[in-house]
Scaffold this active site. Structure first.
Site, PDB file in Angstrom:
ATOM      1  N   HIS A 210      -7.119  -6.275   1.279  1.00 53.82           N
ATOM      2  CA  HIS A 210      -7.706  -5.991  -0.038  1.00 53.82           C
ATOM      3  C   HIS A 210      -7.591  -7.190  -0.979  1.00 53.82           C
ATOM      4  O   HIS A 210      -6.579  -7.901  -0.979  1.00 53.82           O
ATOM      5  CB  HIS A 210      -7.055  -4.753  -0.659  1.00 53.82           C
ATOM      6  CG  HIS A 210      -7.497  -3.482   0.008  1.00 53.82           C
ATOM      7  ND1 HIS A 210      -6.786  -2.307  -0.059  1.00 53.82           N
ATOM      8  CD2 HIS A 210      -8.598  -3.207   0.764  1.00 53.82           C
ATOM      9  CE1 HIS A 210      -7.432  -1.366   0.622  1.00 53.82           C
ATOM     10  NE2 HIS A 210      -8.525  -1.889   1.135  1.00 53.82           N
TER      11      HIS A 210
ATOM     12  N   HIS B 144      -2.324  -6.866   3.966  1.00 51.63           N
ATOM     13  CA  HIS B 144      -3.627  -6.277   4.311  1.00 51.63           C
ATOM     14  C   HIS B 144      -4.720  -6.983   3.531  1.00 51.63           C
ATOM     15  O   HIS B 144      -4.448  -7.783   2.634  1.00 51.63           O
ATOM     16  CB  HIS B 144      -3.625  -4.765   4.108  1.00 51.63           C
ATOM     17  CG  HIS B 144      -3.535  -4.320   2.677  1.00 51.63           C
ATOM     18  ND1 HIS B 144      -2.423  -4.525   1.900  1.00 51.63           N
ATOM     19  CD2 HIS B 144      -4.428  -3.671   1.879  1.00 51.63           C
ATOM     20  CE1 HIS B 144      -2.637  -4.023   0.691  1.00 51.63           C
ATOM     21  NE2 HIS B 144      -3.853  -3.507   0.656  1.00 51.63           N
TER      22      HIS B 144
ATOM     23  N   HIS C  66       2.773  -2.197  -6.099  1.00 48.32           N
ATOM     24  CA  HIS C  66       2.177  -1.682  -7.343  1.00 48.32           C
ATOM     25  C   HIS C  66       3.231  -0.928  -8.138  1.00 48.32           C
ATOM     26  O   HIS C  66       4.138  -0.312  -7.569  1.00 48.32           O
ATOM     27  CB  HIS C  66       1.012  -0.720  -7.063  1.00 48.32           C
ATOM     28  CG  HIS C  66      -0.239  -1.399  -6.603  1.00 48.32           C
ATOM     29  ND1 HIS C  66      -1.158  -1.943  -7.478  1.00 48.32           N
ATOM     30  CD2 HIS C  66      -0.731  -1.604  -5.360  1.00 48.32           C
ATOM     31  CE1 HIS C  66      -2.165  -2.459  -6.787  1.00 48.32           C
ATOM     32  NE2 HIS C  66      -1.930  -2.268  -5.497  1.00 48.32           N
TER      33      HIS C  66
ATOM     34  N   HIS D 147      -3.388   3.016   5.000  1.00 47.80           N
ATOM     35  CA  HIS D 147      -4.116   2.510   3.815  1.00 47.80           C
ATOM     36  C   HIS D 147      -5.299   1.655   4.286  1.00 47.80           C
ATOM     37  O   HIS D 147      -6.428   1.842   3.857  1.00 47.80           O
ATOM     38  CB  HIS D 147      -3.137   1.706   2.971  1.00 47.80           C
ATOM     39  CG  HIS D 147      -3.738   1.084   1.749  1.00 47.80           C
ATOM     40  ND1 HIS D 147      -4.179   1.820   0.678  1.00 47.80           N
ATOM     41  CD2 HIS D 147      -3.967  -0.221   1.424  1.00 47.80           C
ATOM     42  CE1 HIS D 147      -4.658   0.992  -0.255  1.00 47.80           C
ATOM     43  NE2 HIS D 147      -4.536  -0.249   0.178  1.00 47.80           N
TER      44      HIS D 147
ATOM     45  N   ASP E 145       0.671  -1.840   0.479  1.00 49.61           N
ATOM     46  CA  ASP E 145       0.207  -0.592  -0.145  1.00 49.61           C
ATOM     47  C   ASP E 145       0.436   0.605   0.776  1.00 49.61           C
ATOM     48  O   ASP E 145      -0.310   1.580   0.728  1.00 49.61           O
ATOM     49  CB  ASP E 145      -1.293  -0.689  -0.474  1.00 49.61           C
ATOM     50  CG  ASP E 145      -1.563  -1.539  -1.707  1.00 49.61           C
ATOM     51  OD1 ASP E 145      -0.598  -1.935  -2.382  1.00 49.61           O
ATOM     52  OD2 ASP E 145      -2.750  -1.793  -1.983  1.00 49.61           O
TER      53      ASP E 145
ATOM     54  N   ASP F 165      -7.017  -7.589  -4.099  1.00 51.09           N
ATOM     55  CA  ASP F 165      -5.899  -7.739  -5.048  1.00 51.09           C
ATOM     56  C   ASP F 165      -4.614  -8.196  -4.347  1.00 51.09           C
ATOM     57  O   ASP F 165      -3.584  -8.399  -4.994  1.00 51.09           O
ATOM     58  CB  ASP F 165      -5.678  -6.447  -5.862  1.00 51.09           C
ATOM     59  CG  ASP F 165      -5.305  -5.255  -5.001  1.00 51.09           C
ATOM     60  OD1 ASP F 165      -5.843  -5.119  -3.887  1.00 51.09           O
ATOM     61  OD2 ASP F 165      -4.462  -4.443  -5.448  1.00 51.09           O
ATOM     62  N   HIS F 166      -4.686  -8.380  -3.028  1.00 52.31           N
ATOM     63  CA  HIS F 166      -3.546  -8.907  -2.257  1.00 52.31           C
ATOM     64  C   HIS F 166      -3.844 -10.278  -1.644  1.00 52.31           C
ATOM     65  O   HIS F 166      -2.930 -10.961  -1.198  1.00 52.31           O
ATOM     66  CB  HIS F 166      -3.164  -7.918  -1.144  1.00 52.31           C
ATOM     67  CG  HIS F 166      -2.691  -6.611  -1.681  1.00 52.31           C
ATOM     68  ND1 HIS F 166      -1.388  -6.187  -1.597  1.00 52.31           N
ATOM     69  CD2 HIS F 166      -3.351  -5.636  -2.361  1.00 52.31           C
ATOM     70  CE1 HIS F 166      -1.263  -5.008  -2.201  1.00 52.31           C
ATOM     71  NE2 HIS F 166      -2.447  -4.654  -2.662  1.00 52.31           N
TER      72      HIS F 166
HETATM   73 ZN   LIG Z   1      -4.708  -2.124  -0.787  1.00 54.30          ZN
END
Ligand SMILES: [Zn+2]
Length: 272
Positions: free
Chosen positions: A60, A58, A184, A119, A146, A62-63
């Site tokens: 985001h 996805h 995570h 998410h 996530d 941090d990915h």
């Molecule tokens: Zn995420």
């Protein structure tokens, strides 16, 4: 060429609590959700691995934040970047939809694509089934971003509780032995909440001790498995009486469906 090599899957820790998963055969490597290029580069260098593909679940940061830097670092803008078709992913070359499949030559592994909104709206997961094509793995594997965490699920930033419920239901139908590679390390805080919902779940009490012991020595609590999550994850157990009753008590109303139960416990966890 016949080979007996088994694929290895290792977590590359990043930021405070992210895991970037690296799938490799000792020579070629895929990384899943590389939010931080430097952590990936130092891992690949240390193990003398060549990056041959990037899988994204996805959008985001941090990915996805490390994608472009990784492509530049390997000087090969032809490294395929797989990602959800409906999200804006930097450097994505291969857009994926539900029902799609990908066959990667090195390391040799095939995935089926599952759309799992909740998410984010376009979130996808990568499932590697046990088939002739996946002769180098001994258990099915799921890279779920996530969406699903050990004893928890992702926050609903874009999707609805009904979508998340359907996405988790989709996971629940995968083979029980499927290893689940979450992105995570949220397990201990998820467990505190799970025990609020189901204080008498014996599997949860056992798992809490095991997870605390793992974290005490600095080890990841993941991968988990579908079978384990069906025992200890309230978000995967919305149709269980104990979880529904806890949600009804928390909300003060009768809840007719698993999606309603998920809506209540997700909002409860957001305040927890
Ligand atoms: Zn995420």
């Amino acid at each position: 060429m016949v080979t007996n090599t088994t694929l290895e899957v290792w977590p590359i820790p990043a930021f405070d609590d992210n895991y970037i998963w690296c799938i490799h055969d000792g020579l070629s490597a895929l990384v899943v959700d590389p939010g931080d290029a430097l952590q990936v580069l130092s891992y690949l260098r240390e193990k003398s691995l060549l990056l041959t593909g990037i899988l994204i679940t996805h959008h985001h940061a941090d990915h996805t934040g490390g994608i472009l830097q990784l492509l530049v670092a390997f000087g090969d803008l032809n490294i395929p970047v797989y990602g959800p078709a409906s999200e804006n992913i930097p450097g994505r070359t291969i857009p994926l939809l539900e029902g799609g499949s990908i066959d990667i030559a090195a390391p040799k592994i095939s995935f089926e694509v599952l759309e799992v909104p909740g998410h984010t709206l376009g979130h996808i997961a990568y499932f590697a089934p046990l088939t002739r094509l996946n002769a180098l793995i001994d258990r099915p594997m799921l890279f779920c971003g996530d969406t699903l965490f050990a004893s928890g699920c992702g926050r609903l930033f874009e999707g609805t509780p009904t979508q998340m419920h359907q996405s988790l239901q989709k996971f629940s139908k995968l083979p029980a032995e499927t290893l689940v590679y979450c992105t995570h390390e949220y397990t201990l805080s998820n467990l505190r909440f799970a025990l609020e919902v189901e204080p008498n779940n014996p599997d949860l009490l056992v798992w809490k001790k095991e997870a605390e012991a793992l974290r005490f020595i600095g080890k990841p609590t993941v991968p988990t498995s579908i079978a384990q999550e069906l025992r200890v994850n309230p978000f995967m157990r919305c149709d269980q009486d104990a979880v529904r009753q806890a949600a009804e008590k928390a909300s003060g109303q009768a809840l007719k469906s698993g999606a309603h139960v998920l809506a209540v416990i997700r909002a409860w966890k957001d305040r927890f």
